[in-house]
Enzyme design. Sequence first.
Site, PDB file in Angstrom:
ATOM      1  N   LYS A  49      28.241  21.244  25.173  1.00  0.00           N
ATOM      2  CA  LYS A  49      29.193  20.315  25.353  1.00  0.00           C
ATOM      3  C   LYS A  49      30.381  20.980  25.847  1.00  0.00           C
ATOM      4  O   LYS A  49      31.056  21.925  25.110  1.00  0.00           O
ATOM      5  CB  LYS A  49      29.470  19.246  24.336  1.00  0.00           C
ATOM      6  CG  LYS A  49      27.958  18.385  24.075  1.00  0.00           C
ATOM      7  CD  LYS A  49      28.461  17.640  22.906  1.00  0.00           C
ATOM      8  CE  LYS A  49      28.372  18.069  21.559  1.00  0.00           C
ATOM      9  NZ  LYS A  49      27.472  19.032  21.261  1.00  0.00           N
ATOM     10  N   GLY A 101      21.233  37.778  21.476  1.00  0.00           N
ATOM     11  CA  GLY A 101      20.940  37.836  19.992  1.00  0.00           C
ATOM     12  C   GLY A 101      20.241  36.368  19.548  1.00  0.00           C
ATOM     13  O   GLY A 101      20.125  36.568  18.380  1.00  0.00           O
ATOM     14  N   THR A 103      17.921  34.268  18.192  1.00  0.00           N
ATOM     15  CA  THR A 103      16.685  34.397  17.350  1.00  0.00           C
ATOM     16  C   THR A 103      15.764  33.025  17.284  1.00  0.00           C
ATOM     17  O   THR A 103      16.092  32.176  17.673  1.00  0.00           O
ATOM     18  CB  THR A 103      17.028  34.702  15.881  1.00  0.00           C
ATOM     19  OG1 THR A 103      17.858  33.721  15.229  1.00  0.00           O
ATOM     20  CG2 THR A 103      17.619  35.983  15.876  1.00  0.00           C
ATOM     21  N   ALA A 125      18.383  41.803  20.617  1.00  0.00           N
ATOM     22  CA  ALA A 125      18.391  42.399  19.033  1.00  0.00           C
ATOM     23  C   ALA A 125      18.507  41.079  18.179  1.00  0.00           C
ATOM     24  O   ALA A 125      19.461  40.296  18.495  1.00  0.00           O
ATOM     25  CB  ALA A 125      19.398  43.312  19.063  1.00  0.00           C
ATOM     26  N   THR A 126      17.751  40.943  17.172  1.00  0.00           N
ATOM     27  CA  THR A 126      17.680  40.165  16.110  1.00  0.00           C
ATOM     28  C   THR A 126      19.120  40.411  15.365  1.00  0.00           C
ATOM     29  O   THR A 126      19.569  39.394  14.608  1.00  0.00           O
ATOM     30  CB  THR A 126      16.719  40.086  15.160  1.00  0.00           C
ATOM     31  OG1 THR A 126      16.416  41.362  14.649  1.00  0.00           O
ATOM     32  CG2 THR A 126      15.456  39.765  16.043  1.00  0.00           C
ATOM     33  N   PHE A 128      22.690  42.939  15.481  1.00  0.00           N
ATOM     34  CA  PHE A 128      23.598  43.888  16.333  1.00  0.00           C
ATOM     35  C   PHE A 128      24.611  44.725  15.397  1.00  0.00           C
ATOM     36  O   PHE A 128      25.426  45.327  16.028  1.00  0.00           O
ATOM     37  CB  PHE A 128      24.447  43.059  17.379  1.00  0.00           C
ATOM     38  CG  PHE A 128      23.864  42.652  18.643  1.00  0.00           C
ATOM     39  CD1 PHE A 128      23.053  41.677  18.756  1.00  0.00           C
ATOM     40  CD2 PHE A 128      23.698  43.568  19.744  1.00  0.00           C
ATOM     41  CE1 PHE A 128      22.391  41.407  19.971  1.00  0.00           C
ATOM     42  CE2 PHE A 128      23.075  43.382  20.642  1.00  0.00           C
ATOM     43  CZ  PHE A 128      22.255  42.087  20.743  1.00  0.00           C
ATOM     44  N   HIS A 157      21.023  32.727   4.240  1.00  0.00           N
ATOM     45  CA  HIS A 157      21.939  32.763   5.143  1.00  0.00           C
ATOM     46  C   HIS A 157      22.534  31.220   4.834  1.00  0.00           C
ATOM     47  O   HIS A 157      22.104  30.585   3.952  1.00  0.00           O
ATOM     48  CB  HIS A 157      21.358  32.420   6.585  1.00  0.00           C
ATOM     49  CG  HIS A 157      21.211  33.850   7.137  1.00  0.00           C
ATOM     50  ND1 HIS A 157      19.940  34.711   6.837  1.00  0.00           N
ATOM     51  CD2 HIS A 157      21.808  34.670   8.026  1.00  0.00           C
ATOM     52  CE1 HIS A 157      19.942  35.760   7.669  1.00  0.00           C
ATOM     53  NE2 HIS A 157      21.010  35.931   8.248  1.00  0.00           N
ATOM     54  N   LYS A 161      21.762  27.598   9.472  1.00  0.00           N
ATOM     55  CA  LYS A 161      20.998  28.328  10.037  1.00  0.00           C
ATOM     56  C   LYS A 161      19.670  27.638  10.325  1.00  0.00           C
ATOM     57  O   LYS A 161      19.134  27.116   9.242  1.00  0.00           O
ATOM     58  CB  LYS A 161      20.666  29.674   9.396  1.00  0.00           C
ATOM     59  CG  LYS A 161      19.848  30.586  10.340  1.00  0.00           C
ATOM     60  CD  LYS A 161      19.892  31.853   9.658  1.00  0.00           C
ATOM     61  CE  LYS A 161      18.818  32.760  10.438  1.00  0.00           C
ATOM     62  NZ  LYS A 161      19.220  32.852  11.954  1.00  0.00           N
ATOM     63  N   THR A 168      16.433  38.939  11.756  1.00  0.00           N
ATOM     64  CA  THR A 168      16.376  40.176  11.048  1.00  0.00           C
ATOM     65  C   THR A 168      15.141  40.639  10.016  1.00  0.00           C
ATOM     66  O   THR A 168      14.822  41.630   9.989  1.00  0.00           O
ATOM     67  CB  THR A 168      17.864  40.353  10.307  1.00  0.00           C
ATOM     68  OG1 THR A 168      18.620  39.999  11.180  1.00  0.00           O
ATOM     69  CG2 THR A 168      18.019  41.631   9.791  1.00  0.00           C
TER      70      THR A 168
HETATM   71  N1  NDP Z   1      21.376  39.173  16.798  1.00  0.00           N
HETATM   72  C1  NDP Z   1      22.651  38.798  16.030  1.00  0.00           C
HETATM   73  O1  NDP Z   1      23.296  39.900  15.543  1.00  0.00           O
HETATM   74  C2  NDP Z   1      22.907  37.576  15.531  1.00  0.00           C
HETATM   75  C3  NDP Z   1      21.970  36.391  15.929  1.00  0.00           C
HETATM   76  N2  NDP Z   1      22.537  35.248  15.698  1.00  0.00           N
HETATM   77  C4  NDP Z   1      21.667  34.140  16.324  1.00  0.00           C
HETATM   78  O2  NDP Z   1      22.356  33.633  17.396  1.00  0.00           O
HETATM   79  C5  NDP Z   1      22.003  32.543  17.545  1.00  0.00           C
HETATM   80  C6  NDP Z   1      23.547  31.545  17.464  1.00  0.00           C
HETATM   81  O3  NDP Z   1      23.894  31.362  16.032  1.00  0.00           O
HETATM   82  P1  NDP Z   1      25.276  30.906  15.885  1.00  0.00           P
HETATM   83  O4  NDP Z   1      26.372  31.113  16.616  1.00  0.00           O
HETATM   84  O5  NDP Z   1      25.532  30.860  14.421  1.00  0.00           O
HETATM   85  O6  NDP Z   1      25.009  29.214  16.097  1.00  0.00           O
HETATM   86  P2  NDP Z   1      25.850  27.770  16.565  1.00  0.00           P
HETATM   87  O7  NDP Z   1      25.129  26.742  16.404  1.00  0.00           O
HETATM   88  O8  NDP Z   1      27.043  28.067  15.882  1.00  0.00           O
HETATM   89  O9  NDP Z   1      26.093  28.243  18.307  1.00  0.00           O
HETATM   90  C7  NDP Z   1      24.958  27.941  19.259  1.00  0.00           C
HETATM   91  C8  NDP Z   1      25.611  27.909  20.404  1.00  0.00           C
HETATM   92  O10 NDP Z   1      24.673  27.596  21.489  1.00  0.00           O
HETATM   93  C9  NDP Z   1      25.126  26.398  22.316  1.00  0.00           C
HETATM   94  N3  NDP Z   1      24.026  25.716  22.786  1.00  0.00           N
HETATM   95  C10 NDP Z   1      23.081  25.347  22.028  1.00  0.00           C
HETATM   96  N4  NDP Z   1      22.215  24.530  22.959  1.00  0.00           N
HETATM   97  C11 NDP Z   1      22.769  24.672  24.247  1.00  0.00           C
HETATM   98  C12 NDP Z   1      22.162  24.568  25.630  1.00  0.00           C
HETATM   99  N5  NDP Z   1      21.086  23.885  25.896  1.00  0.00           N
HETATM  100  N6  NDP Z   1      22.766  25.100  26.652  1.00  0.00           N
HETATM  101  C13 NDP Z   1      23.966  25.773  26.473  1.00  0.00           C
HETATM  102  N7  NDP Z   1      24.522  26.207  25.111  1.00  0.00           N
HETATM  103  C14 NDP Z   1      23.754  25.543  24.037  1.00  0.00           C
HETATM  104  C15 NDP Z   1      25.926  25.646  21.082  1.00  0.00           C
HETATM  105  O11 NDP Z   1      26.857  24.908  22.189  1.00  0.00           O
HETATM  106  P3  NDP Z   1      27.582  23.463  21.437  1.00  0.00           P
HETATM  107  O12 NDP Z   1      28.437  24.046  20.329  1.00  0.00           O
HETATM  108  O13 NDP Z   1      28.457  22.951  22.447  1.00  0.00           O
HETATM  109  O14 NDP Z   1      26.525  22.465  20.717  1.00  0.00           O
HETATM  110  C16 NDP Z   1      26.591  26.680  20.679  1.00  0.00           C
HETATM  111  O15 NDP Z   1      27.764  26.999  21.406  1.00  0.00           O
HETATM  112  C17 NDP Z   1      21.117  31.934  16.457  1.00  0.00           C
HETATM  113  O16 NDP Z   1      19.863  32.082  17.198  1.00  0.00           O
HETATM  114  C18 NDP Z   1      21.606  32.968  15.486  1.00  0.00           C
HETATM  115  O17 NDP Z   1      20.149  33.342  14.550  1.00  0.00           O
HETATM  116  C19 NDP Z   1      23.666  35.052  14.869  1.00  0.00           C
HETATM  117  C20 NDP Z   1      24.657  35.989  14.234  1.00  0.00           C
HETATM  118  C21 NDP Z   1      24.189  37.557  14.448  1.00  0.00           C
HETATM  119  O1  LIG Z   2      22.204  32.773  12.227  1.00  0.00           O
HETATM  120  C1  LIG Z   2      23.010  33.546  11.798  1.00  0.00           C
HETATM  121  O2  LIG Z   2      23.658  33.607  11.069  1.00  0.00           O
HETATM  122  C2  LIG Z   2      22.138  35.023  11.934  1.00  0.00           C
HETATM  123  N1  LIG Z   2      21.233  35.378  12.348  1.00  0.00           N
HETATM  124  C3  LIG Z   2      20.616  36.458  12.857  1.00  0.00           C
HETATM  125  C4  LIG Z   2      18.929  36.453  12.136  1.00  0.00           C
HETATM  126  O3  LIG Z   2      18.313  35.596  12.383  1.00  0.00           O
HETATM  127  O4  LIG Z   2      18.735  37.680  11.841  1.00  0.00           O
HETATM  128  C5  LIG Z   2      21.313  37.765  12.456  1.00  0.00           C
HETATM  129  C6  LIG Z   2      22.205  37.566  11.072  1.00  0.00           C
HETATM  130  O5  LIG Z   2      21.696  37.399   9.946  1.00  0.00           O
HETATM  131  C7  LIG Z   2      23.187  36.108  11.393  1.00  0.00           C
END
Ligand code: NDP
Ligand SMILES: O=C(O)C1=N[C@H](C(=O)O)C[C@H](O)C1
Length: 246
Positions: A49, A101, A103, A125-126, A128, A157, A161, A168
Amino acid sequence: MKSVSLASMQTNTPLRVLLHGANGRMGQALLRLSSSREDLQVVGAVSRKVGQRVIDGVSQFAAGELGGTPDSDVVIDFSLPEAFDALLAHCVEHGRPLVTGTTGLSDAQQAALDAAATRIPVLWATNFSLGVAVLVDMVERAARALPGWDCDIVEQHHVRKLDAPSGTALTLGEAATRGGATPRYASLRAGDIVGEHTVQFATLGERIELIHRATDRDIFARGALHAAAWLARQPAGRYRIADALG
Ligand SMILES: NC(=O)C1=CN([C@@H]2O[C@H](COP(=O)(O)OP(=O)(O)OC[C@H]3O[C@@H](n4cnc5c(N)ncnc54)[C@H](OP(=O)(O)O)[C@@H]3O)[C@@H](O)[C@H]2O)C=CC1
Ligand SMILES: O=C(O)C1=N[C@H](C(=O)O)C[C@H](O)C1
């Protein structure tokens, strides 16, 4: 003090970044940290949104408006599996390198990443963080050195989540499996825990615990920005965080 990567110094032109998941916990960290890098400029912010947050100087787009986003040199995605298919198709259609990233992706979505890698550079990457990259290597070595020991992976977590086990934890489990172990998993959801992963190897009379505790999401965001600056200059293919870390 802005940091400048060698790659951008060679061109002096900031890489244009499209940020997918911009309203989220990770998206907000990426926006904040990217503003201190002269070699990267966020030119578009996509979330479900529009208007939930004020993102100074960056054009905002809602889900379904990907076609209207500006040209970019690399896309960074931290969203949700439900948002992933449309984004990947967009990156392939427009020839945009993708760092993601997100997951909880399905096997079909992983296969789609493999197919996309024949057309564009992709890096998924799960985790970073550099610390987890080191932990993954340690876990495989420990498993190989400890045949027959029990291997348990416990991840903790924040309560928001959605997926479990964490990406990870699954990555750590793959490393343990490569070393010959048969990992078991447990997940806890509590408070605002950023991310904690414990890999325990146990046998009669002794056990080893390898633990990574994340206390700030900036470690993930910095790693993703580094990976994006690197991936933008790679040929089509599927890359791992270890490739970007060198
Ligand atoms: N690889 C890594 O190092 C890490 C990976 N992650 C992963 O990253 C992902 C996001 O985590 P996090 O930021 O905490 O999650 P959040 O729920 O805080 O953020 C998710 C984002 O995705 C957006 N979104 C959801 N659905 C849609 C869609 N259909 N179209 C466009 N945008 C969409 C949301 O929009 P809105 O806010 O408007 O709803 C929001 O901006 C998770 O899978 C998590 O596991 C997290 C941390 C580290
Ligand atoms: O959702 C999170 O916050 C995170 N997700 C990633 C995962 O699923 O491993 C990475 C990190 O642990 C944070």
